[in-house]
Design a protein around this motif. Sequence first.
Motif, PDB file in Angstrom:
ATOM      1  N   ASP A  17       0.820  -1.213   0.000  1.00 43.56           N
ATOM      2  CA  ASP A  17       0.000   0.000   0.000  1.00 43.56           C
ATOM      3  C   ASP A  17       0.853   1.260   0.000  1.00 43.56           C
ATOM      4  O   ASP A  17       0.328   2.370  -0.057  1.00 43.56           O
ATOM      5  CB  ASP A  17      -0.923   0.001   1.225  1.00 43.56           C
ATOM      6  N   ASP A  18       2.159   1.111   0.059  1.00 43.54           N
ATOM      7  CA  ASP A  18       3.064   2.260   0.111  1.00 43.54           C
ATOM      8  C   ASP A  18       3.639   2.555  -1.263  1.00 43.54           C
ATOM      9  O   ASP A  18       3.859   1.646  -2.070  1.00 43.54           O
ATOM     10  CB  ASP A  18       4.203   1.996   1.102  1.00 43.54           C
ATOM     11  N   VAL A  19       3.900   3.827  -1.512  1.00 39.17           N
ATOM     12  CA  VAL A  19       4.450   4.234  -2.804  1.00 39.17           C
ATOM     13  C   VAL A  19       5.537   5.282  -2.602  1.00 39.17           C
ATOM     14  O   VAL A  19       5.433   6.146  -1.731  1.00 39.17           O
ATOM     15  CB  VAL A  19       3.347   4.780  -3.740  1.00 39.17           C
ATOM     16  N   LYS A  20       6.600   5.179  -3.389  1.00 30.84           N
ATOM     17  CA  LYS A  20       7.670   6.180  -3.404  1.00 30.84           C
ATOM     18  C   LYS A  20       7.610   6.888  -4.754  1.00 30.84           C
ATOM     19  O   LYS A  20       7.768   6.259  -5.801  1.00 30.84           O
ATOM     20  CB  LYS A  20       9.038   5.530  -3.211  1.00 30.84           C
ATOM     21  N   ILE A  21       7.369   8.197  -4.723  1.00 33.21           N
ATOM     22  CA  ILE A  21       7.293   9.010  -5.939  1.00 33.21           C
ATOM     23  C   ILE A  21       8.538   9.875  -6.022  1.00 33.21           C
ATOM     24  O   ILE A  21       8.864  10.601  -5.081  1.00 33.21           O
ATOM     25  CB  ILE A  21       6.039   9.908  -5.923  1.00 33.21           C
ATOM     26  N   THR A  22       9.227   9.792  -7.141  1.00 30.20           N
ATOM     27  CA  THR A  22      10.421  10.612  -7.363  1.00 30.20           C
ATOM     28  C   THR A  22      10.165  11.566  -8.520  1.00 30.20           C
ATOM     29  O   THR A  22       9.770  11.141  -9.606  1.00 30.20           O
ATOM     30  CB  THR A  22      11.646   9.736  -7.684  1.00 30.20           C
ATOM     31  N   ILE A  23      10.355  12.850  -8.266  1.00 30.54           N
ATOM     32  CA  ILE A  23      10.127  13.887  -9.280  1.00 30.54           C
ATOM     33  C   ILE A  23      11.404  14.698  -9.442  1.00 30.54           C
ATOM     34  O   ILE A  23      11.950  15.231  -8.472  1.00 30.54           O
ATOM     35  CB  ILE A  23       8.965  14.803  -8.882  1.00 30.54           C
ATOM     36  N   LYS A  24      11.885  14.765 -10.685  1.00 33.39           N
ATOM     37  CA  LYS A  24      13.105  15.509 -10.980  1.00 33.39           C
ATOM     38  C   LYS A  24      12.860  16.454 -12.155  1.00 33.39           C
ATOM     39  O   LYS A  24      11.971  16.225 -12.967  1.00 33.39           O
ATOM     40  CB  LYS A  24      14.247  14.549 -11.343  1.00 33.39           C
TER      41      LYS A  24
END
Length: 203
Positions: free
Chosen positions: A80-87
């Motif tokens: 249920d966990d998410v890691k979002i990376t924005i560059k």
Amino acid sequence: MKKIVLGLSLVLMILVSGCITLSVDSKVNKEGEIVQYHMIIDTNSYVYSILNSEASEGGETLRENVISQGGEYEEVWDGDDVKITIKGLPPEKAYTEKSGEYLIYRDPIGDSASDYRNGAEDPFGMSEAMDSVIKIHYYLEMPGEIVDSNADFVDGNKAEWHMVTLSSIRDVHAKSEIPSLPGIELFGAVIMLLLTTLFVRSE
């Protein structure tokens, strides 16, 4: 289509909706340009759906919205966990300014938190619970040695802020030396060497 700015203000607006950790990695060059501003959001599916609902008002998913603005987007799920990376997106409010021989970096992220702290009602006594789900880790690299800041940790030209409660969120501030240009120093050394050589030979 509506474009959302996925900056710290938006993230702070949804912090109280669920557990979220935001990490910012910012880097400044000797010209004072912010050449890197990465955001990593660790959260759950509920907050993820809120982020996407904001983006979908413009007919896009969060990924599409970031990419359409020229940024890079990646998400990794673990249950249920998410890691979002924005560059690649420019910072929402962060800026630099020069003052004499120093370079000053500011990111007024405390403004949004202050607005919430001063204006939010707490009829059910949830402030302590909300305070505990907020974590912001901010990493900054300046071009020269940092001589003044409100960071939690400083090592040479790098500083770290670890704001783990709503009440600890504050504006990011750092002041560093502006490194002199290596080419000028080298040129000066060569000139001094030549002058010394000529002086010795003339004796």
